[in-house]
Design a protein around this motif. Structure first.
Motif, PDB file in Angstrom:
ATOM      1  N   HIS A  82       0.821  -1.221   0.000  1.00  0.00           N
ATOM      2  CA  HIS A  82       0.000   0.000   0.000  1.00  0.00           C
ATOM      3  C   HIS A  82       0.852   1.268   0.000  1.00  0.00           C
ATOM      4  N   LYS A  83       2.167   1.126   0.213  1.00  0.00           N
ATOM      5  CA  LYS A  83       3.030   2.315   0.240  1.00  0.00           C
ATOM      6  C   LYS A  83       3.041   3.042  -1.106  1.00  0.00           C
ATOM      7  N   VAL A  84       2.573   2.365  -2.134  1.00  0.00           N
ATOM      8  CA  VAL A  84       2.468   3.019  -3.438  1.00  0.00           C
ATOM      9  C   VAL A  84       1.455   4.171  -3.360  1.00  0.00           C
ATOM     10  N   GLY A 113      12.430   0.772   2.149  1.00  0.00           N
ATOM     11  CA  GLY A 113      12.143  -0.269   1.169  1.00  0.00           C
ATOM     12  C   GLY A 113      10.839  -0.120   0.437  1.00  0.00           C
ATOM     13  N   ASN A 114       9.737  -0.335   1.148  1.00  0.00           N
ATOM     14  CA  ASN A 114       8.457  -0.366   0.440  1.00  0.00           C
ATOM     15  C   ASN A 114       8.075   0.966  -0.186  1.00  0.00           C
ATOM     16  N   PHE A 115       8.341   2.057   0.523  1.00  0.00           N
ATOM     17  CA  PHE A 115       8.054   3.361  -0.067  1.00  0.00           C
ATOM     18  C   PHE A 115       8.965   3.550  -1.276  1.00  0.00           C
ATOM     19  N   PRO A 221       4.105   2.386  13.305  1.00  0.00           N
ATOM     20  CA  PRO A 221       4.552   3.449  12.414  1.00  0.00           C
ATOM     21  C   PRO A 221       5.964   3.245  11.872  1.00  0.00           C
ATOM     22  N   GLY A 222       6.082   3.485  10.561  1.00  0.00           N
ATOM     23  CA  GLY A 222       7.384   3.713   9.946  1.00  0.00           C
ATOM     24  C   GLY A 222       7.410   5.217   9.732  1.00  0.00           C
ATOM     25  N   SER A 223       6.762   5.648   8.661  1.00  0.00           N
ATOM     26  CA  SER A 223       6.583   7.093   8.458  1.00  0.00           C
ATOM     27  C   SER A 223       5.427   7.629   9.299  1.00  0.00           C
ATOM     28  N   ALA A 224       4.608   6.730   9.835  1.00  0.00           N
ATOM     29  CA  ALA A 224       3.364   7.095  10.558  1.00  0.00           C
ATOM     30  C   ALA A 224       2.306   7.636   9.606  1.00  0.00           C
ATOM     31  N   GLY A 225       2.362   7.196   8.352  1.00  0.00           N
ATOM     32  CA  GLY A 225       1.285   7.516   7.428  1.00  0.00           C
ATOM     33  C   GLY A 225       0.056   6.670   7.737  1.00  0.00           C
ATOM     34  N   THR A 226       0.256   5.344   7.802  1.00  0.00           N
ATOM     35  CA  THR A 226      -0.876   4.430   7.971  1.00  0.00           C
ATOM     36  C   THR A 226      -1.692   4.756   9.220  1.00  0.00           C
ATOM     37  N   ILE A 227      -1.008   5.136  10.281  1.00  0.00           N
ATOM     38  CA  ILE A 227      -1.723   5.366  11.545  1.00  0.00           C
ATOM     39  C   ILE A 227      -2.666   6.570  11.442  1.00  0.00           C
ATOM     40  N   ILE A 263      12.175  -5.820  12.302  1.00  0.00           N
ATOM     41  CA  ILE A 263      10.869  -5.617  11.649  1.00  0.00           C
ATOM     42  C   ILE A 263      11.003  -4.518  10.597  1.00  0.00           C
ATOM     43  N   GLU A 264      11.205  -4.915   9.362  1.00  0.00           N
ATOM     44  CA  GLU A 264      11.476  -3.936   8.304  1.00  0.00           C
ATOM     45  C   GLU A 264      10.258  -3.050   8.056  1.00  0.00           C
ATOM     46  N   GLY A 265      10.518  -1.748   7.931  1.00  0.00           N
ATOM     47  CA  GLY A 265       9.461  -0.798   7.605  1.00  0.00           C
ATOM     48  C   GLY A 265       8.952   0.007   8.783  1.00  0.00           C
ATOM     49  N   ILE A 266       9.272  -0.423  10.003  1.00  0.00           N
ATOM     50  CA  ILE A 266       8.749   0.277  11.193  1.00  0.00           C
ATOM     51  C   ILE A 266       9.887   0.558  12.169  1.00  0.00           C
ATOM     52  N   VAL A 324       6.628  -9.261   7.721  1.00  0.00           N
ATOM     53  CA  VAL A 324       6.976  -9.246   9.145  1.00  0.00           C
ATOM     54  C   VAL A 324       6.181  -8.164   9.893  1.00  0.00           C
ATOM     55  N   SER A 325       6.079  -6.964   9.299  1.00  0.00           N
ATOM     56  CA  SER A 325       5.368  -5.889  10.016  1.00  0.00           C
ATOM     57  C   SER A 325       3.876  -6.190  10.107  1.00  0.00           C
ATOM     58  N   GLY A 326       3.348  -6.931   9.138  1.00  0.00           N
ATOM     59  CA  GLY A 326       1.941  -7.337   9.193  1.00  0.00           C
ATOM     60  C   GLY A 326       1.698  -8.225  10.406  1.00  0.00           C
ATOM     61  N   ALA A 352      -1.890  -5.218   6.943  1.00  0.00           N
ATOM     62  CA  ALA A 352      -0.694  -5.916   6.451  1.00  0.00           C
ATOM     63  C   ALA A 352      -0.193  -5.098   5.261  1.00  0.00           C
ATOM     64  N   THR A 353       0.860  -4.342   5.485  1.00  0.00           N
ATOM     65  CA  THR A 353       1.362  -3.396   4.472  1.00  0.00           C
ATOM     66  C   THR A 353       1.724  -4.095   3.170  1.00  0.00           C
ATOM     67  N   ASP A 354       2.328  -5.274   3.298  1.00  0.00           N
ATOM     68  CA  ASP A 354       2.761  -6.010   2.103  1.00  0.00           C
ATOM     69  C   ASP A 354       2.556  -7.502   2.356  1.00  0.00           C
ATOM     70  N   GLY A 355       2.937  -8.330   1.373  1.00  0.00           N
ATOM     71  CA  GLY A 355       2.772  -9.769   1.516  1.00  0.00           C
ATOM     72  C   GLY A 355       4.116 -10.462   1.653  1.00  0.00           C
ATOM     73  N   ARG A 358       8.257 -10.393  -0.411  1.00  0.00           N
ATOM     74  CA  ARG A 358       9.538  -9.729  -0.180  1.00  0.00           C
ATOM     75  C   ARG A 358      10.247 -10.181   1.100  1.00  0.00           C
ATOM     76  N   TYR A 359       9.884 -11.388   1.592  1.00  0.00           N
ATOM     77  CA  TYR A 359      10.524 -11.865   2.822  1.00  0.00           C
ATOM     78  C   TYR A 359      11.108 -13.284   2.807  1.00  0.00           C
ATOM     79  N   PRO A 360      11.153 -13.994   1.672  1.00  0.00           N
ATOM     80  CA  PRO A 360      11.771 -15.321   1.750  1.00  0.00           C
ATOM     81  C   PRO A 360      13.164 -15.281   2.376  1.00  0.00           C
TER      82      PRO A 360
HETATM   83  C1  LIG Z   1       6.653  -3.343   5.532  1.00  0.00           C
HETATM   84  C2  LIG Z   1       6.202  -2.066   6.128  1.00  0.00           C
HETATM   85  N1  LIG Z   1       5.393  -2.113   7.182  1.00  0.00           N
HETATM   86  C3  LIG Z   1       4.965  -1.004   7.790  1.00  0.00           C
HETATM   87  C4  LIG Z   1       5.340   0.239   7.340  1.00  0.00           C
HETATM   88  C5  LIG Z   1       4.888   1.452   8.091  1.00  0.00           C
HETATM   89  O1  LIG Z   1       3.910   2.175   7.419  1.00  0.00           O
HETATM   90  P1  LIG Z   1       3.848   3.750   7.559  1.00  0.00           P
HETATM   91  O2  LIG Z   1       5.092   4.277   6.888  1.00  0.00           O
HETATM   92  O3  LIG Z   1       2.627   4.151   6.843  1.00  0.00           O
HETATM   93  O4  LIG Z   1       3.856   4.071   8.999  1.00  0.00           O
HETATM   94  C6  LIG Z   1       6.183   0.337   6.230  1.00  0.00           C
HETATM   95  C7  LIG Z   1       6.620   1.643   5.738  1.00  0.00           C
HETATM   96  O5  LIG Z   1       7.447   1.760   4.880  1.00  0.00           O
HETATM   97  C8  LIG Z   1       6.614  -0.845   5.608  1.00  0.00           C
HETATM   98  O6  LIG Z   1       7.427  -0.822   4.557  1.00  0.00           O
END
Ligand SMILES: Cc1ncc(COP(=O)(O)O)c(C=O)c1O
Length: 451
Positions: A82-84, A113-115, A221-227, A263-266, A324-326, A352-355, A358-360
């Motif tokens: 969803h970071k797209v 990564g995801n962003f 939160p990573g960027s704290a967008g989702t929250i 935990i990648e992304g957060i 992992v973050s999911g 669940a931000t991603d599936g 990207r984690y094998p």
């Molecule tokens: C895998 C993953 N989970 C969670 C998040 C956190 O989402 P947000 O940046 O909206 O807080 C990110 C952000 O890049 C992410 O890549």
């Protein structure tokens, strides 16, 4: 294929059925046949072909709580996360503002990564050069995907919790007037996308489940967008509790803690500028390896889940849905359901931000670390991690006094980047966030006009 510089409005991302029908149909076709067709911009939505939010309600035999744990699935967004959405929203607002011009500007995507994948993908579709700035120690699948979509990589040392270095590097590169950063930690389109699109989709996601309301929303939160979805959820369900999750190993919001974690992304060692801490009720901590081992259980433990009473169909359906973050978000949702003593009518929503795609490599690393991951080990993990009913490490931030800690953390993180005390003080008021949210209508009008 000619590049189309303008994609959907915020309203169309929330309600794809409001797009012109021919565009919606073409977009759905391209999703299957050619992910690099720019029409895929119109697939940036939580909804499936029939207009339903993509989600899964977790089996109670796995969660060990009576409450309904509803997980919205980000992996079906174009580019696989969803970071797209925030990447597109930030680029399109820059285009509308006349600040970003095709052929003239290079887009910078500071990310873990995801962003970065989202930025690389969106720039490919919209015809911009892109550079993704990220730590050099993230999972290898991420770098492959960014290169595959055509962006260049600019790597800074470290892992997730060294994201501050990517910010410093971005500020350095920003000095070149050709470069335009899509600064996800600082810019409000990230807030607007998630408050409007994710928040209202969450409200729709619980229709027909339990009492149809949201008792709690958890997001790490990573960027704290989702929250920011929580701000909209609270508008509709004022009783909803909004919970930020952090790795136990990097508890920056909870108590100023900082450390490396898996935990990648957060858990980026900061309170991001766009985090509306006024509406954050609790911060809860999740041990990082619980999230990784929990992923191993949902990915490879279908037989164990069946022993626990989950049906074969449900157990198999969980495979590939989470990263992992999911799992961290799910564990936070379960923890809060126990902490808040929620019952069968109550819904906890999480993301669940991603599936798994990207984690094998993360699970390969887990195998190397634990050496034994046979059934008896997975059985123990499943029980210890999902069914523990553990309510440790929940921090209550509802009190005005407690909030001061979060305000101070934000000041510590952002005054050095040149933001004024007056701006940060303004962010303490609900009016600031309402004003920013209110800009959506103007942007939507302009996107439609320019398109
Ligand atoms: C895998 C993953 N989970 C969670 C998040 C956190 O989402 P947000 O940046 O909206 O807080 C990110 C952000 O890049 C992410 O890549």
């Amino acid at each position: 294929m000619a590049k189309i510089p303008f994609g959907p409005t915020y309203e169309e991302m929330l309600h794809p059925e409001k797009m012109p029908q021919d565009i919606r149909e073409k977009a759905l076709q391209a999703k299957e046949s050619n992910e690099l067709d720019p029409i895929n911009l119109f697939n940036i939505t939580w909804k499936d072909e029939s207009g339903q939010v993509r989600k899964v309600v977790l089996p109670k035999e796995l969660t060990g709580t009576e409450a309904n744990i509803v997980v919205m699935l980000g992996k079906y967004f174009p580019s696989g996360s969803h970071k797209v959405g925030p990447a597109y929203a930030t680029l399109i607002e820059g285009c509308v503002d006349g600040d970003i011009l095709p052929g003239e500007h290079t887009i910078l995507g500071p990310s873990t990564g995801n962003f970065g994948i989202g930025v690389s993908y969106i720039c490919n579709l919209m015809g911009y050069e892109a550079v993704v700035i990220m730590p050099d120690n993230m999972s290898k699948e991420r770098y492959d995907r960014i290169r595959q979509y055509g962006a260049k990589l600019d790597l800074t040392p470290g892992t997730e919790s060294d994201v501050i270095l990517t910010l410093q590097r971005t500020y350095e590169l920003k000095k070149d007037p050709k470069n335009r950063p899509l600064a996800q930690f600082e810019l409000m389109p990230n807030y607007r996308f998630h408050r409007y699109v994710t928040g209202n989709s969450a409200v729709e996601a619980v229709q027909g489940i339990g009492n149809g309301r949201i008792a709690c929303f958890t997001s790490a939160p990573g960027s704290a967008g989702t929250i920011a979805a929580g701000d909209q959820i609270k508008q509709v369900f004022p009783e909803a509790k909004i919970v930020a999750l952090e790795p136990y190993e990097c508890s920056t919001l909870a108590d100023g803690g900082r450390g490396q974690h898996r935990i990648e992304g957060i858990g980026d060692k900061m309170c991001t500028l766009i985090h509306n801490v006024n509406t954050t009720d609790f911060v809860a901590l999740i041990p990082d390896d619980d999230a990784v081992r929990g992923l191993k259980v949902t990915q490879d433990g279908a037989a164990i889940l069946q022993e626990m009473g989950v049906s074969e169909e449900q157990a198999l359906a969980l495979r590939d849905l989470f990263g992992v973050s999911g799992i961290c978000n799910i564990l936070g949702a379960i923890k809060m359901a126990h902490y808040l003593r929620l019952g069968p009518e109550d819904n906890v929503v999480t993301i669940a931000t991603d599936g798994f795609d990207r984690y094998p490599s993360v699970l390969e690393d887990l195998e190397r670390r634990y050496l034994e991951t046979e059934a008896f080990v997975l059985r123990r993990w499943a029980k210890d991690i999902f069914l523990s009913k553990n309510t440790d490490h929940v921090y209550d931030f509802r009190d005005v006094q407690a909030k001061q800690q979060l305000y101070r953390q934000k000041e510590k993180d952002w005054l050095p980047f040149g933001y004024s005390q007056a701006y940060l003080d303004d962010m303490r008021t609900p009016e600031f966030w309402q004003r920013e949210f209110g800009k959506i209508q103007d942007y939507d009008r302009e996107i439609l006009r320019l398109r």
